[in-house]
Write a protein that holds these residues in place. Structure first.
Motif, PDB file in Angstrom:
ATOM      1  N   HIS A  20       0.842  -1.199   0.000  1.00 20.12           N
ATOM      2  CA  HIS A  20       0.000   0.000   0.000  1.00 20.12           C
ATOM      3  C   HIS A  20       0.881   1.255   0.000  1.00 20.12           C
ATOM      4  N   THR A  21       0.453   2.258  -0.752  1.00 19.20           N
ATOM      5  CA  THR A  21       1.116   3.563  -0.708  1.00 19.20           C
ATOM      6  C   THR A  21       0.058   4.648  -0.544  1.00 19.20           C
ATOM      7  N   ILE A  22       0.229   5.454   0.489  1.00 18.92           N
ATOM      8  CA  ILE A  22      -0.699   6.550   0.791  1.00 18.92           C
ATOM      9  C   ILE A  22       0.025   7.864   0.512  1.00 18.92           C
ATOM     10  N   VAL A  23      -0.567   8.688  -0.340  1.00 22.52           N
ATOM     11  CA  VAL A  23       0.039   9.954  -0.751  1.00 22.52           C
ATOM     12  C   VAL A  23      -0.834  11.115  -0.266  1.00 22.52           C
ATOM     13  N   SER A  24      -0.294  11.920   0.634  1.00 23.33           N
ATOM     14  CA  SER A  24      -1.050  13.054   1.188  1.00 23.33           C
ATOM     15  C   SER A  24      -2.440  12.627   1.643  1.00 23.33           C
ATOM     16  N   GLY A  25      -2.502  11.473   2.326  1.00 20.40           N
ATOM     17  CA  GLY A  25      -3.759  10.993   2.897  1.00 20.40           C
ATOM     18  C   GLY A  25      -4.652  10.224   1.951  1.00 20.40           C
ATOM     19  N   HIS A  26      -4.206  10.036   0.714  1.00 19.37           N
ATOM     20  CA  HIS A  26      -5.005   9.320  -0.293  1.00 19.37           C
ATOM     21  C   HIS A  26      -4.395   7.954  -0.563  1.00 19.37           C
ATOM     22  N   LEU A  27      -5.207   6.899  -0.477  1.00 22.26           N
ATOM     23  CA  LEU A  27      -4.725   5.548  -0.758  1.00 22.26           C
ATOM     24  C   LEU A  27      -4.569   5.402  -2.271  1.00 22.26           C
ATOM     25  N   ALA A  28      -3.354   5.688  -2.749  1.00 26.86           N
ATOM     26  CA  ALA A  28      -3.096   5.731  -4.185  1.00 26.86           C
ATOM     27  C   ALA A  28      -2.797   4.363  -4.776  1.00 26.86           C
ATOM     28  N   PHE A  29      -2.261   3.453  -3.937  1.00 28.55           N
ATOM     29  CA  PHE A  29      -1.852   2.126  -4.418  1.00 28.55           C
ATOM     30  C   PHE A  29      -2.226   1.097  -3.377  1.00 28.55           C
TER      31      PHE A  29
END
Length: 447
Positions: free
Chosen positions: A418-427
């Motif tokens: 999992h990758t979370i970018v600025s609070g968004h679950l992007a991956f």
């Protein structure tokens, strides 16, 4: 924005590992505690047995947009980075046109706002004649100034001593340098051309772009920085000899002169040219096994401060040309964290050290605002890893637009889930949510 609750994670942060839960709300880390299971959230991630790192910050990438988009684009390369755990990147100015005026720089920011899944910043490019434009930069809005002392696109090599001294003397932000002496390289190249013509054996690359060329340029840059008090950052150190230029006796926050190691200079050596050929042709060149080991040691003992990729894709057709025509560079950002985790499995580095060099120190060195650490109130840039889920790099799972990797065929022992970018679950386990893009990095600088 959707709230996210992560439970049971082994959090790798600020020199320790602890099992805690994290609640993400409105793009930021709202709460960190041992048990938040009673909290409600839109998304729940069960992280039992997995390890949570701050999102990687890659301080050196080339995404090829504008002008070279047959090799890569901001959209494709940022997406590849996110799949590898990179939540923020700093991209270089040697595109077409080059980002050497503020309007051209802002065009790149505007494009990233439209398409980049990761957070972003862009270096401004120094030339022999744009000091006036350099001094107009808002230091809290741009990651830094990039100067090429070695080969680059067009007029981006700053080879006029008065121009170089002017930049070192007057620019008050972070100055990132590609340090190779072009005159030494040119003389070496002519010797090999005289012997082989255009089809020089790739094994000659580290002899053409030699230790002498690297040390000469780096030592001159360090001397000039000391003379003018410049905030100097030397990119992609490739030789053991250069390591004498750097200090580990003071905290990173107090350093005026810092340095970077790249994945390829810690992974490959000149022995790999026999099998990888021009696929591992980089500038500066991959050199000896001793250089590789000494660079790794300097990264561990803090003479080298950060780890980056120098992600720089070219097409396979371009790379398969004869030596003098094959460009330098290759795709790396999808595999940087898992490569370092392979070193962890080999007992060469701790998880805490990986977080320090790929997350914390980059944030400290560039003075990035509210990122690089897992702290309440900070942006939720996070990457979750299964340390024991092997997978093999193949054309089917390479996300860089160029479609190849120097790691193709290698089995990595760990996987980004999992990758979370600025609070968004992007991956999320191979699936992307592109409904929200990354954000422009901000910096907390005094001037």
């Amino acid at each position: 924005m959707k709230s996210i609750l992560i439970t049971g994670a082994n959090i790798v942060n600020e020199g320790s590992i602890s099992q805690q839960d994290i609640l993400v709300e409105n793009g930021r880390i709202a709460e960190i505690a041992e048990d938040l299971s009673t909290k409600s959230a839109d998304i729940h991630i069960n992280a039992d047995g997995k390890y949570l790192f701050p999102g990687l910050i890659d301080d050196q990438v080339h995404f090829r947009e504008p002008g070279l988009t047959h090799k890569g684009e901001i959209y494709t390369e940022a997406k590849a980075g996110v799949a590898g755990g990179t939540t923020s990147y700093m991209e270089m100015p040697n595109t077409v046109p080059q980002a050497v005026t503020i309007p051209l720089l802002e065009e790149k920011y505007a494009r990233a706002k439209e398409v980049s899944l990761a957070n972003y910043s862009f270096f401004f490019g120094g030339t022999n004649d744009n000091l006036e434009e350099i001094l107009k930069l808002d230091l809290n809005n741009v990651c830094g100034l990039k100067v090429f002392q070695g080969s680059s696109t067009g007029n981006m090599v700053v080879d006029n001593i008065e121009s170089l001294e002017g930049i070192f003397k007057h620019y008050k932000g972070l100055l990132a340098i590609h340090s190779e002496n072009d005159h030494i390289i040119a003389a070496n190249l002519e010797k090999y051309k005289a012997k082989y013509g255009e089809d020089i054996p790739i094994q000659a690359h580290p002899k053409i772009r030699s230790e002498e060329a690297c040390y000469d340029a780096s030592s001159r840059a360090v001397a000039m920085a000391k003379k003018f008090g410049t905030r100097l950052h030397i990119l992609h150190i490739s030789t053991a000899k250069e390591l004498s230029l750097f200090d580990n006796s003071i905290p990173l926050e107090e350093k005026k002169i810092t340095s970077e190691a790249c994945i390829h200079h810690m992974w490959f050596s000149e022995e790999d040219y026999d099998t990888k050929g021009t696929l591992i042709k980089w500038n500066p060149a991959v050199k000896t096994a001793n250089d590789r080991e000494q660079i790794f040691q300097a990264m561990l003992d803090d003479r080298i401060d950060v780890i980056a990729t120098d992600h720089a894709p070219h097409t396979l057709e371009e790379k398969r040309q004869v030596y003098t025509k094959a460009p330098s560079g290759g795709p790396l950002n999808q595999h940087s964290l898992v490569a370092m985790l392979d070193f962890y499995h080999q007992g060469k580095i701790s998880l805490e050290k990986i977080a320090q060099k790929m997350c914390h120190n980059v944030a400290i060195l560039f003075e990035i605002k509210d990122r690089g650490f897992i702290r309440e109130g900070y942006f939720a840039d996070l990457v979750l890893v299964d340390l024991n889920d092997p997978w093999t790099v193949s054309k089917e799972n390479i996300l860089a637009k160029c479609g190849w990797s120097p790691f193709e065929g290698h089995e990595f022992k760990s996987k980004v889930t999992h990758t979370i970018v600025s609070g968004h679950l992007a991956f999320d386990n191979g699936q992307f949510d592109e409904s929200k893009k990354g954000e422009r990095l901000k910096f907390s600088r005094k001037s």
